[in-house]
Design a protein around this motif. Structure first.
Motif, PDB file in Angstrom:
ATOM      1  N   GLU A 263      -6.196  -6.046   4.778  1.00  0.00           N
ATOM      2  CA  GLU A 263      -7.128  -5.086   4.163  1.00  0.00           C
ATOM      3  C   GLU A 263      -6.379  -4.041   3.357  1.00  0.00           C
ATOM      4  OE1 GLU A 263      -7.158  -5.811   7.530  1.00  0.00           O
ATOM      5  OE2 GLU A 263      -8.821  -7.249   7.380  1.00  0.00           O
ATOM      6  N   GLN A 264      -5.295  -3.497   3.909  1.00  0.00           N
ATOM      7  CA  GLN A 264      -4.488  -2.524   3.170  1.00  0.00           C
ATOM      8  C   GLN A 264      -3.922  -3.146   1.912  1.00  0.00           C
ATOM      9  OE1 GLN A 264      -1.698  -1.530   6.282  1.00  0.00           O
ATOM     10  NE2 GLN A 264      -2.730   0.403   6.753  1.00  0.00           N
ATOM     11  N   ASN A 265      -3.492  -4.392   2.011  1.00  0.00           N
ATOM     12  CA  ASN A 265      -2.915  -5.074   0.860  1.00  0.00           C
ATOM     13  C   ASN A 265      -3.977  -5.307  -0.212  1.00  0.00           C
ATOM     14  OD1 ASN A 265      -0.207  -6.034   0.250  1.00  0.00           O
ATOM     15  ND2 ASN A 265      -1.165  -8.022  -0.037  1.00  0.00           N
TER      16      ASN A 265
ATOM     17  N   SER B 125       1.502  -5.946   3.025  1.00  0.00           N
ATOM     18  CA  SER B 125       1.300  -4.657   3.689  1.00  0.00           C
ATOM     19  C   SER B 125       1.104  -4.934   5.178  1.00  0.00           C
ATOM     20  CB  SER B 125       0.065  -3.949   3.116  1.00  0.00           C
ATOM     21  OG  SER B 125       0.210  -3.728   1.729  1.00  0.00           O
TER      22      SER B 125
ATOM     23  N   ASP C 258      -6.757  -3.608  -0.671  1.00  0.00           N
ATOM     24  CA  ASP C 258      -7.122  -2.311  -1.251  1.00  0.00           C
ATOM     25  C   ASP C 258      -6.086  -1.870  -2.288  1.00  0.00           C
ATOM     26  OD1 ASP C 258      -9.379  -2.200   0.356  1.00  0.00           O
ATOM     27  OD2 ASP C 258      -8.513  -0.766   1.788  1.00  0.00           O
TER      28      ASP C 258
ATOM     29  N   ASN D 203       0.808  -1.222   0.000  1.00  0.00           N
ATOM     30  CA  ASN D 203       0.000   0.000   0.000  1.00  0.00           C
ATOM     31  C   ASN D 203       0.842   1.273   0.000  1.00  0.00           C
ATOM     32  OD1 ASN D 203       0.827  -0.645   2.680  1.00  0.00           O
ATOM     33  ND2 ASN D 203      -0.711   0.745   3.478  1.00  0.00           N
TER      34      ASN D 203
END
Length: 174
Positions: A154-156, A150, A158, A124
């Motif tokens: 969730e960040q990964n 990440s 996204d 991210n």
């Protein structure tokens, strides 16, 4: 122009010494076997392998100094497994993107590569910035989802969604 690939490993040498670093370290350990598989695939296909890494204030294109600076008992397996081979390339980057103020564009041109495969951390931040710059330079782009980590899943996810939909990258696993 034929489709000539290069594999870019971004920020493999990392201290993980920052807020959330322990989560990124754990997620990076999960993808380490995929990095190894990608590296092997690159060697089998004669694709150049290029490491692009943060400088940690050292500013010398010396991967051993960067690796030694970053190595600790928590990340030693990652660093030892991913040390560049004699025929690999190693570049330093001043900021998030592997392309920003580095010799990477010139190196890729010299190697006649028009297709980059990105792997590394953090998905991210540095990976997505590098993917964006590769896209703007009209490189074909692969970012295997199982080769990027990440701080959080969730960040990964996204970041990979943006990389796939906005940057037209293939994110199929390696």
């Amino acid at each position: 122009m034929s489709d000539k690939k290069a594999v870019l490993f971004i920020d493999v040498f990392n201290t993980f010494d920052f807020p959330g670093g322990e989560k990124l370290l754990a997620n990076t350990k999960e993808i380490l076997p995929n990095w190894e598989k990608l590296r092997q695939k690159a060697k089998e296909n004669d694709w150049p392998v290029i490491f692009v890494n943060d400088h940690y204030g050292i500013w010398q294109d010396n991967f051993k100094k960067i690796a030694d600076y970053c190595r600790n008992e928590d990340n030693q397996e990652i660093i030892d497994s991913m040390m560049p081979h004699e025929d690999d390339y190693f570049l330093l980057k001043p900021k998030h993107s592997a392309f920003f103020q580095t010799s990477l564009p010139s190196l890729l041109k010299e190697l006649d590569c028009n297709h980059v495969i990105l792997a590394g951390v953090a998905g991210n931040i540095c990976v997505i910035f590098s993917a964006n710059d590769a896209h703007m330079r009209e490189f074909k782009l692969d970012v295997p989802q199982n080769c990027v980590a990440s701080n959080t899943k969730e960040q990964n996810e996204d970041a990979l969604r943006v990389i796939e939909t906005t940057l037209s990258a293939n994110t199929d696993p390696i």
